[in-house]
Design a protein around this motif. Structure first.
Motif, PDB file in Angstrom:
ATOM      1  N   ALA B 134       0.835  -1.206   0.000  1.00  0.00           N
ATOM      2  CA  ALA B 134       0.000   0.000   0.000  1.00  0.00           C
ATOM      3  C   ALA B 134       0.867   1.252   0.000  1.00  0.00           C
ATOM      4  O   ALA B 134       0.486   2.283  -0.556  1.00  0.00           O
ATOM      5  N   THR B 135       2.076   1.144   0.617  1.00  0.00           N
ATOM      6  CA  THR B 135       2.985   2.288   0.679  1.00  0.00           C
ATOM      7  C   THR B 135       3.348   2.800  -0.708  1.00  0.00           C
ATOM      8  O   THR B 135       3.396   3.995  -0.955  1.00  0.00           O
ATOM      9  N   PHE B 136       3.630   1.854  -1.613  1.00  0.00           N
ATOM     10  CA  PHE B 136       4.005   2.236  -2.976  1.00  0.00           C
ATOM     11  C   PHE B 136       2.911   3.097  -3.609  1.00  0.00           C
ATOM     12  O   PHE B 136       3.178   4.158  -4.167  1.00  0.00           O
ATOM     13  N   TRP B 137       1.678   2.638  -3.485  1.00  0.00           N
ATOM     14  CA  TRP B 137       0.558   3.363  -4.103  1.00  0.00           C
ATOM     15  C   TRP B 137       0.310   4.680  -3.388  1.00  0.00           C
ATOM     16  O   TRP B 137      -0.122   5.663  -3.994  1.00  0.00           O
ATOM     17  N   MET B 138       0.609   4.690  -2.086  1.00  0.00           N
ATOM     18  CA  MET B 138       0.453   5.922  -1.311  1.00  0.00           C
ATOM     19  C   MET B 138       1.431   6.979  -1.805  1.00  0.00           C
ATOM     20  O   MET B 138       1.065   8.141  -2.018  1.00  0.00           O
ATOM     21  N   ILE B 139       2.690   6.572  -2.014  1.00  0.00           N
ATOM     22  CA  ILE B 139       3.706   7.518  -2.492  1.00  0.00           C
ATOM     23  C   ILE B 139       3.325   8.035  -3.877  1.00  0.00           C
ATOM     24  O   ILE B 139       3.394   9.229  -4.160  1.00  0.00           O
ATOM     25  N   LEU B 140       2.893   7.118  -4.735  1.00  0.00           N
ATOM     26  CA  LEU B 140       2.493   7.517  -6.085  1.00  0.00           C
ATOM     27  C   LEU B 140       1.329   8.513  -6.023  1.00  0.00           C
ATOM     28  O   LEU B 140       1.341   9.550  -6.698  1.00  0.00           O
ATOM     29  N   ALA B 141       0.352   8.204  -5.167  1.00  0.00           N
ATOM     30  CA  ALA B 141      -0.793   9.108  -5.028  1.00  0.00           C
ATOM     31  C   ALA B 141      -0.335  10.460  -4.484  1.00  0.00           C
ATOM     32  O   ALA B 141      -0.838  11.507  -4.891  1.00  0.00           O
ATOM     33  N   GLY B 142       0.637  10.448  -3.574  1.00  0.00           N
ATOM     34  CA  GLY B 142       1.165  11.693  -3.021  1.00  0.00           C
ATOM     35  C   GLY B 142       1.824  12.534  -4.101  1.00  0.00           C
ATOM     36  O   GLY B 142       1.585  13.738  -4.206  1.00  0.00           O
ATOM     37  N   LEU B 143       2.635  11.890  -4.932  1.00  0.00           N
ATOM     38  CA  LEU B 143       3.337  12.620  -5.996  1.00  0.00           C
ATOM     39  C   LEU B 143       2.344  13.206  -6.998  1.00  0.00           C
ATOM     40  O   LEU B 143       2.466  14.361  -7.416  1.00  0.00           O
ATOM     41  N   LEU B 144       1.343  12.417  -7.392  1.00  0.00           N
ATOM     42  CA  LEU B 144       0.338  12.910  -8.339  1.00  0.00           C
ATOM     43  C   LEU B 144      -0.501  14.015  -7.686  1.00  0.00           C
ATOM     44  O   LEU B 144      -0.833  15.020  -8.314  1.00  0.00           O
ATOM     45  N   GLY B 145      -0.814  13.812  -6.405  1.00  0.00           N
ATOM     46  CA  GLY B 145      -1.654  14.764  -5.684  1.00  0.00           C
ATOM     47  C   GLY B 145      -1.061  16.164  -5.617  1.00  0.00           C
ATOM     48  O   GLY B 145      -1.776  17.145  -5.450  1.00  0.00           O
ATOM     49  N   MET B 146       0.260  16.261  -5.756  1.00  0.00           N
ATOM     50  CA  MET B 146       0.905  17.577  -5.734  1.00  0.00           C
ATOM     51  C   MET B 146       0.321  18.488  -6.821  1.00  0.00           C
ATOM     52  O   MET B 146       0.174  19.690  -6.624  1.00  0.00           O
ATOM     53  N   ALA B 147      -0.014  17.898  -7.973  1.00  0.00           N
ATOM     54  CA  ALA B 147      -0.570  18.698  -9.068  1.00  0.00           C
ATOM     55  C   ALA B 147      -1.993  19.161  -8.750  1.00  0.00           C
ATOM     56  O   ALA B 147      -2.383  20.282  -9.106  1.00  0.00           O
ATOM     57  N   SER B 148      -2.769  18.302  -8.055  1.00  0.00           N
ATOM     58  CA  SER B 148      -4.132  18.711  -7.670  1.00  0.00           C
ATOM     59  C   SER B 148      -4.065  19.893  -6.709  1.00  0.00           C
ATOM     60  O   SER B 148      -4.814  20.862  -6.833  1.00  0.00           O
ATOM     61  N   LYS B 149      -3.174  19.778  -5.748  1.00  0.00           N
ATOM     62  CA  LYS B 149      -3.015  20.821  -4.740  1.00  0.00           C
ATOM     63  C   LYS B 149      -2.623  22.147  -5.406  1.00  0.00           C
ATOM     64  O   LYS B 149      -3.146  23.204  -5.083  1.00  0.00           O
ATOM     65  N   PHE B 150      -1.680  22.048  -6.344  1.00  0.00           N
ATOM     66  CA  PHE B 150      -1.218  23.226  -7.078  1.00  0.00           C
ATOM     67  C   PHE B 150      -2.393  23.947  -7.730  1.00  0.00           C
ATOM     68  O   PHE B 150      -2.534  25.170  -7.635  1.00  0.00           O
ATOM     69  N   THR B 151      -3.260  23.170  -8.369  1.00  0.00           N
ATOM     70  CA  THR B 151      -4.396  23.746  -9.085  1.00  0.00           C
ATOM     71  C   THR B 151      -5.366  24.435  -8.114  1.00  0.00           C
ATOM     72  O   THR B 151      -5.743  25.588  -8.311  1.00  0.00           O
ATOM     73  N   GLU B 152      -5.742  23.734  -7.055  1.00  0.00           N
ATOM     74  CA  GLU B 152      -6.777  24.285  -6.173  1.00  0.00           C
ATOM     75  C   GLU B 152      -6.279  25.484  -5.366  1.00  0.00           C
ATOM     76  O   GLU B 152      -7.034  26.424  -5.131  1.00  0.00           O
ATOM     77  N   CYS B 153      -5.006  25.453  -4.963  1.00  0.00           N
ATOM     78  CA  CYS B 153      -4.529  26.560  -4.125  1.00  0.00           C
ATOM     79  C   CYS B 153      -4.301  27.830  -4.932  1.00  0.00           C
ATOM     80  O   CYS B 153      -4.488  28.935  -4.428  1.00  0.00           O
ATOM     81  N   THR B 154      -3.891  27.682  -6.204  1.00  0.00           N
ATOM     82  CA  THR B 154      -3.768  28.859  -7.060  1.00  0.00           C
ATOM     83  C   THR B 154      -5.134  29.539  -7.175  1.00  0.00           C
ATOM     84  O   THR B 154      -5.256  30.752  -7.017  1.00  0.00           O
TER      85      THR B 154
END
Lengths: 145, 514
Positions: B134-154
């Motif tokens: 599950a850790t592997f998928w968690m890290i991957l989701a974290g890395l991808l999630g950075m782009a979501s965060k970027f979009t919403e916070c802007t």
């Protein structure tokens, strides 16, 4: 060309003595412009709650206004009454760094500050604002006892 | 002073325990039953599997969105990583803005809302059900999630409300209503209302009940078992004192202690990992092998993946919209700069801190593996069997105890503080949604704050299962609405990004510090 002196205010006795001394210097120099500065200690690296952040802009305005009316304006008024050319400023930031930055920006000849009046363990460990300023300033600093 | 009162109160609560234990158990049970029944249909809808599979549609929704943002902004999380750090350091901050909210402060505030139980208990749940993979998928989701965060916070900064008295209010509800109007797309207002409703539920669920619940689990783990509603009452009183009584000193102390707790947590995890340095290769092997085979966990590969993605989203809240509220108070002329800063959040939260927890659990060997087959042994409830039969935050605690026997005590303090600071943050997010719906005003605000405190008690009294389901469901419901809006508004972010990058290259945007 008139000389420019930056004077650090602290709202207390040592700032007052710095002003007095700077006034004397200005007279001896045959006229100089004084810039009296009050720095509100503030760090961009502190931790705040979401609510504090939301209200920060408002609070900053209030802090500046309070410093302006209580410390800077009275000092400026008194100096003007004595016929000294003077400007006032209120800034947020690290005291020593901010005074030095203003001195550089204004191309000032000297910074005049009072000896730190507060004593205590924190000052022993981290050094006072005055000591920091003396060590890092890019123009001559006069420390008034 | 307040802490002393708090300690005294918990002490008293403990003494009172035995007398009321019998009666209390039934109070806890009733709360639990009513709660599970009331939230069941909502939870089932959010976690409904895709037809013909066991894969919840909501997990796919989050991952697809994060991937789309990653591609649309050309892997912004990697390209802008260095610039983000320079922004946080204040290299681009105008000295004349000193005294305003800095990038660092906005990031730290947002982080204290997300770093917490998700990183400690949430990861334990993910690894407890999904195994190390599950850790592997968690890290991957974290890395991808950075782009979501970027979009919403802007967008959060770009469309915030600035009131004449100098205070600011921002968040998805504002970019939904204003942004949609600007682009002449209908439905912005409806989305904003839906988001606000879910945000209130999320604030009461993940931002409140889950925290109270796990804090109680920690305290009762040390003091011995006692009814949850007592912890709930103590917590509710302190939260009440802060958000209604305006006793800022408590909040201020927590805000200052929490970052140190975070550093202490990561530091200890690192030491445990270093002490077991010879096992680190094996642990990563387990993570990779588990990611693609499942190593015998319930649901195999898909089971590990679902858990990893779910817990990552719950921990870093990327795409959920809460961060857009927290980041919107920053002082900047360029909304996009806060987007850059915010993309560090899932990185710190998930890629660094969650991974630490997962590594310590994996290395500790608390999870029982069949030495012959190399597959995990499952307990009756479908979770991986553990030494001492622990799950959730207790699993993390047991794993850390294999390194330092005293660490569970530190962890208990950390959990309580994290839980508390997350509650304070979410009470603010919930309040912003509440005032968006019902208007600002002393009475309407007070109503929400009181409801919030009541839910602290319910959360502490209910058992983990229903609380975690409801918390997840509410937070993911926010993501459904928020991400829909982000799809419509992402061209605006793109325009900002291109304009900013051009000016950065041409030297129009300069560093103030060299």
């Amino acid at each position: 060309m008139t000389a420019k002196l930056i004077v650090g205010l602290d709202g207390g006795g040592s700032g007052g003595r710095a002003v007095e001394y700077a006034k004397k210097l200005a007279k001896l120099m045959g006229g100089a412009e004084l810039i009296v500065v009050y720095v509100i200690e503030w760090s961009p690296f502190s931790f705040q709650t979401p609510e504090e952040n939301a209200e920060r802009h408002k609070r900053r305005e209030l802090e500046i206004e309070a410093a302006e009316t209580r410390v800077v304006s009275p000092a400026v008024k008194a100096l003007k009454a004595d016929g000294v050319k003077v400007r006032g400023m209120v800034k947020h930031g690290h005291v020593a760094e901010t005074l030095d930055r203003i001195a550089t920006e204004e191309k000032a000849d000297q910074i005049v500050v009072g000896r730190t009046s507060e004593a205590g363990i924190a000052n022993r460990i981290f050094g006072s604002s005055t000591a920091n300023l003396v060590m890092h300033a890019s123009v001559p600093v006069t420390v008034v006892a | 002073m307040k802490t002393r009162t708090f300690m005294a109160a918990s002490g008293l609560a403990f003494v009172a325990t035995s007398a009321v234990a019998q009666e209390a158990k039934s109070i806890d049970q009733t709360v639990n039953e009513v709660f599970a029944k009331a939230t069941g249909p909502f939870v089932n809808l959010i976690f409904a599997p895709l037809p013909g599979t066991s894969f919840p549609w909501i997990v796919l929704w989050l991952v697809v969105a994060a991937s789309i943002f990653t591609l649309y902004f050309g892997f912004i999380q990697f390209r802008a990583f260095r610039h983000s750090i320079e922004l946080v350091k204040g290299d681009y901050s105008d000295p004349n803005d000193a005294g305003e909210v800095s990038h660092f402060q906005a990031l730290a505030t947002a982080l204290s809302g997300t770093v917490g139980l998700g990183n400690i208990a949430g990861v334990a749940v993910a690894v407890g059900i999904g195994g190390p993979g599950a850790t592997f998928w968690m890290i991957l989701a974290g890395l991808l999630g950075m782009a979501s965060k970027f979009t919403e916070c802007t967008l959060g900064v770009k469309y915030r409300n600035e009131y004449p008295d100098g205070t600011v209010s921002g968040g998805p509800m504002y970019y939904m209503s204003k942004g949609f109007a600007e682009r002449n797309v209908p439905g912005g207002k409806a989305l904003a209302v839906a988001f606000s409703v879910f945000c209130i539920l999320g604030a009461l669920g993940g931002g409140n009940m889950f925290q109270a619940n796990q804090a109680h689990a920690q305290i009762s783990g040390i003091l011995g078992d006692y009814p949850g509603w007592i912890t709930g009452l103590v917590f509710a009183t302190v939260v009440f004192a802060v958000i209604v009584g305006g006793i800022k000193s408590i909040a201020r102390v927590t805000e200052k202690v929490v970052p140190f707790m975070g550093v202490l947590y990561v530091g200890t995890a690192l030491i445990i990992i270093l002490m077991n340095i010879e096992h680190i290769g094996w642990a990563f092997g387990q993570i990779f092998a588990g990611a693609f085979t499942g190593l015998g966990v319930a649901g195999g590969l898909v089971g590990a993946l679902i858990q990893g993605f779910k817990r990552a989203a719950f921990s870093n809240e990327a795409g959920v919209g809460s961060a857009a509220i927290a980041h919107s108070a920053v002082r900047t002329k360029e909304p996009i700069t806060e987007g850059f800063v915010s993309l560090l959040e899932p990185f710190i939260d998930t890629v660094v801190i969650c991974t630490m927890t997962a590594l310590v659990i994996t290395i500790s060997g608390v999870q029982i593996m069949d030495p012959e087959t190399g597959r995990f042994i499952l307990a009756d409830n479908g979770m991986i069997a553990t030494t001492g039969d622990v799950q959730g935050v207790a699993l993390t605690s047991a794993a850390f105890a294999t390194g330092f026997s005293w660490f569970p005590y530190v962890l208990a303090v950390a959990v309580i503080l994290f839980a508390f600071s997350t509650m304070i943050s979410w009470s603010y997010y919930g309040l912003k949604a509440w005032t968006y719906l019902f208007g600002e005003g002393k009475t309407t605000e007070l109503v929400f704050k009181i409801i919030f405190c009541v839910f602290v008690v319910i959360g502490a009294a209910a058992s983990l299962g229903p609380v975690i389901d409801f918390s997840d469901a509410a937070i993911f419901a926010m993501a459904v609405v928020n991400i829909t809006a982000l799809y419509f508004l992402m061209p605006i972010v793109k325009k900002e990004l291109i304009s900013y990058q051009t000016r950065l290259k041409s030297g129009e945007i300069k560093k103030f510090n060299h």
